[in-house]
Design a protein around this motif. Sequence first.
Motif, PDB file in Angstrom:
ATOM      1  N   VAL A 205       0.850  -1.190   0.000  1.00 30.77           N
ATOM      2  CA  VAL A 205       0.000   0.000   0.000  1.00 30.77           C
ATOM      3  C   VAL A 205       0.882   1.234   0.000  1.00 30.77           C
ATOM      4  O   VAL A 205       1.709   1.417   0.902  1.00 30.77           O
ATOM      5  N   ASN A 206       0.718   2.075  -1.027  1.00 32.58           N
ATOM      6  CA  ASN A 206       1.441   3.337  -1.149  1.00 32.58           C
ATOM      7  C   ASN A 206       0.440   4.479  -1.109  1.00 32.58           C
ATOM      8  O   ASN A 206      -0.584   4.415  -1.790  1.00 32.58           O
ATOM      9  N   VAL A 207       0.733   5.508  -0.330  1.00 32.81           N
ATOM     10  CA  VAL A 207      -0.185   6.645  -0.214  1.00 32.81           C
ATOM     11  C   VAL A 207       0.600   7.935  -0.426  1.00 32.81           C
ATOM     12  O   VAL A 207       1.665   8.129   0.169  1.00 32.81           O
ATOM     13  N   THR A 208       0.062   8.804  -1.284  1.00 39.80           N
ATOM     14  CA  THR A 208       0.654  10.115  -1.540  1.00 39.80           C
ATOM     15  C   THR A 208      -0.453  11.167  -1.513  1.00 39.80           C
ATOM     16  O   THR A 208      -1.619  10.835  -1.322  1.00 39.80           O
ATOM     17  N   ILE A 209      -0.069  12.419  -1.719  1.00 45.66           N
ATOM     18  CA  ILE A 209      -1.070  13.477  -1.819  1.00 45.66           C
ATOM     19  C   ILE A 209      -1.115  13.995  -3.245  1.00 45.66           C
ATOM     20  O   ILE A 209      -0.155  13.860  -4.000  1.00 45.66           O
ATOM     21  N   GLY A 210      -2.239  14.579  -3.594  1.00 43.79           N
ATOM     22  CA  GLY A 210      -2.400  15.139  -4.930  1.00 43.79           C
ATOM     23  C   GLY A 210      -3.588  16.080  -4.943  1.00 43.79           C
ATOM     24  O   GLY A 210      -4.188  16.373  -3.907  1.00 43.79           O
ATOM     25  N   GLY A 211      -3.940  16.532  -6.123  1.00 45.24           N
ATOM     26  CA  GLY A 211      -5.095  17.405  -6.286  1.00 45.24           C
ATOM     27  C   GLY A 211      -4.979  18.682  -5.474  1.00 45.24           C
ATOM     28  O   GLY A 211      -3.902  19.256  -5.326  1.00 45.24           O
ATOM     29  N   ASP A 212      -6.111  19.124  -4.941  1.00 45.03           N
ATOM     30  CA  ASP A 212      -6.164  20.361  -4.153  1.00 45.03           C
ATOM     31  C   ASP A 212      -5.375  20.268  -2.848  1.00 45.03           C
ATOM     32  O   ASP A 212      -4.965  21.283  -2.293  1.00 45.03           O
ATOM     33  N   LEU A 213      -5.163  19.074  -2.354  1.00 47.92           N
ATOM     34  CA  LEU A 213      -4.476  18.911  -1.070  1.00 47.92           C
ATOM     35  C   LEU A 213      -3.036  19.415  -1.129  1.00 47.92           C
ATOM     36  O   LEU A 213      -2.522  19.917  -0.130  1.00 47.92           O
ATOM     37  N   VAL A 214      -2.404  19.321  -2.277  1.00 51.72           N
ATOM     38  CA  VAL A 214      -1.025  19.795  -2.413  1.00 51.72           C
ATOM     39  C   VAL A 214      -0.922  21.260  -1.999  1.00 51.72           C
ATOM     40  O   VAL A 214       0.026  21.670  -1.330  1.00 51.72           O
ATOM     41  N   GLU A 215      -1.929  22.049  -2.376  1.00 51.83           N
ATOM     42  CA  GLU A 215      -1.923  23.479  -2.063  1.00 51.83           C
ATOM     43  C   GLU A 215      -2.334  23.764  -0.622  1.00 51.83           C
ATOM     44  O   GLU A 215      -2.117  24.863  -0.121  1.00 51.83           O
ATOM     45  N   GLN A 216      -2.930  22.801   0.066  1.00 51.15           N
ATOM     46  CA  GLN A 216      -3.418  23.011   1.422  1.00 51.15           C
ATOM     47  C   GLN A 216      -2.457  22.519   2.502  1.00 51.15           C
ATOM     48  O   GLN A 216      -2.711  22.710   3.682  1.00 51.15           O
TER      49      GLN A 216
ATOM     50  N   ILE B 199      -1.374  -1.390  -4.143  1.00 51.75           N
ATOM     51  CA  ILE B 199      -2.441  -0.408  -4.011  1.00 51.75           C
ATOM     52  C   ILE B 199      -1.793   0.965  -3.929  1.00 51.75           C
ATOM     53  O   ILE B 199      -1.054   1.244  -2.990  1.00 51.75           O
ATOM     54  N   ASN B 200      -2.064   1.807  -4.916  1.00 46.70           N
ATOM     55  CA  ASN B 200      -1.517   3.161  -4.979  1.00 46.70           C
ATOM     56  C   ASN B 200      -2.658   4.135  -4.753  1.00 46.70           C
ATOM     57  O   ASN B 200      -3.541   4.256  -5.603  1.00 46.70           O
ATOM     58  N   LEU B 201      -2.653   4.799  -3.612  1.00 45.70           N
ATOM     59  CA  LEU B 201      -3.726   5.716  -3.248  1.00 45.70           C
ATOM     60  C   LEU B 201      -3.203   7.143  -3.181  1.00 45.70           C
ATOM     61  O   LEU B 201      -2.064   7.380  -2.769  1.00 45.70           O
ATOM     62  N   VAL B 202      -4.059   8.078  -3.577  1.00 48.37           N
ATOM     63  CA  VAL B 202      -3.727   9.496  -3.548  1.00 48.37           C
ATOM     64  C   VAL B 202      -4.840  10.219  -2.791  1.00 48.37           C
ATOM     65  O   VAL B 202      -6.003  10.161  -3.202  1.00 48.37           O
ATOM     66  N   ILE B 203      -4.489  10.862  -1.685  1.00 52.38           N
ATOM     67  CA  ILE B 203      -5.472  11.684  -0.982  1.00 52.38           C
ATOM     68  C   ILE B 203      -5.521  13.014  -1.722  1.00 52.38           C
ATOM     69  O   ILE B 203      -4.537  13.749  -1.757  1.00 52.38           O
ATOM     70  N   THR B 204      -6.665  13.300  -2.338  1.00 52.37           N
ATOM     71  CA  THR B 204      -6.781  14.529  -3.132  1.00 52.37           C
ATOM     72  C   THR B 204      -7.463  15.651  -2.367  1.00 52.37           C
ATOM     73  O   THR B 204      -7.357  16.810  -2.751  1.00 52.37           O
ATOM     74  N   ASP B 205      -8.170  15.318  -1.289  1.00 52.56           N
ATOM     75  CA  ASP B 205      -8.793  16.336  -0.456  1.00 52.56           C
ATOM     76  C   ASP B 205      -8.882  15.797   0.959  1.00 52.56           C
ATOM     77  O   ASP B 205      -9.143  14.609   1.171  1.00 52.56           O
ATOM     78  N   LEU B 206      -8.658  16.675   1.920  1.00 50.02           N
ATOM     79  CA  LEU B 206      -8.638  16.279   3.320  1.00 50.02           C
ATOM     80  C   LEU B 206      -9.167  17.440   4.145  1.00 50.02           C
ATOM     81  O   LEU B 206      -8.632  18.545   4.081  1.00 50.02           O
ATOM     82  N   LYS B 207     -10.230  17.200   4.885  1.00 47.44           N
ATOM     83  CA  LYS B 207     -10.840  18.243   5.710  1.00 47.44           C
ATOM     84  C   LYS B 207     -10.901  17.768   7.164  1.00 47.44           C
ATOM     85  O   LYS B 207     -11.481  16.722   7.450  1.00 47.44           O
ATOM     86  N   PRO B 208     -10.330  18.542   8.093  1.00 45.88           N
ATOM     87  CA  PRO B 208     -10.404  18.172   9.510  1.00 45.88           C
ATOM     88  C   PRO B 208     -11.742  18.585  10.127  1.00 45.88           C
ATOM     89  O   PRO B 208     -12.393  19.510   9.658  1.00 45.88           O
ATOM     90  N   ASN B 209     -12.146  17.881  11.176  1.00 44.06           N
ATOM     91  CA  ASN B 209     -13.351  18.256  11.922  1.00 44.06           C
ATOM     92  C   ASN B 209     -13.080  19.363  12.930  1.00 44.06           C
ATOM     93  O   ASN B 209     -13.980  20.085  13.327  1.00 44.06           O
ATOM     94  N   ARG B 210     -11.844  19.460  13.343  1.00 38.46           N
ATOM     95  CA  ARG B 210     -11.426  20.492  14.288  1.00 38.46           C
ATOM     96  C   ARG B 210     -10.145  21.112  13.748  1.00 38.46           C
ATOM     97  O   ARG B 210      -9.460  20.510  12.938  1.00 38.46           O
ATOM     98  N   PRO B 211      -9.805  22.291  14.188  1.00 40.69           N
ATOM     99  CA  PRO B 211      -8.582  22.927  13.684  1.00 40.69           C
ATOM    100  C   PRO B 211      -7.345  22.066  13.955  1.00 40.69           C
ATOM    101  O   PRO B 211      -7.213  21.469  15.022  1.00 40.69           O
ATOM    102  N   THR B 212      -6.453  22.017  12.981  1.00 35.88           N
ATOM    103  CA  THR B 212      -5.178  21.327  13.176  1.00 35.88           C
ATOM    104  C   THR B 212      -4.276  22.209  14.032  1.00 35.88           C
ATOM    105  O   THR B 212      -4.572  23.381  14.256  1.00 35.88           O
ATOM    106  N   PHE B 213      -3.179  21.651  14.460  1.00 34.24           N
ATOM    107  CA  PHE B 213      -2.225  22.423  15.252  1.00 34.24           C
ATOM    108  C   PHE B 213      -1.768  23.647  14.469  1.00 34.24           C
ATOM    109  O   PHE B 213      -1.717  24.752  15.009  1.00 34.24           O
TER     110      PHE B 213
END
Length: 162
Positions: A26-37, A72-86
Amino acid sequence: MRRFAFLAPLALAMGLAAPAAAQPTVNVTIGGDLVEQVETLGQRDVDLQLERLRSVVARELDRRGALDGAQINLVITDLKPNRPTFQQAVDRPGLSIIDSISIGGATIEGEVITADGQRLPVRFSRYSPTLADVQGFTTWQDAERAYSRLAVNLASGRLVTR
């Protein structure tokens, strides 16, 4: 770990079992709008979420013995927290990490390359529909739900949803 994996060499020596299939990678990277966030969310939090998705998917596939030998190659393209991150709390000192909640979740895309070379697309997205549906008290509660549901879908062969 698969149960009783330590008995496999003994069973093979006795001619009782076939060799165990290779566990999926399992490989996971970031992409899409998440790169800018990343800077807004914080590199530490994003890195932890990448590892969390990888471990949840790997554990579920291992538990069910699914997709042996696959990559399995997965890309998280969007990620939204429920509470503010640090990092968000540092950047905005008046933001309450206890009282502030938002609709969270994740969008994940990618592909599964099966042991026989087939390439299968993966698409999954899960967000709380309203603030009233936000349950839990952690920063990444809805993202965790997305990871768990994706892992179950992958183990069940449901690769493309929403």
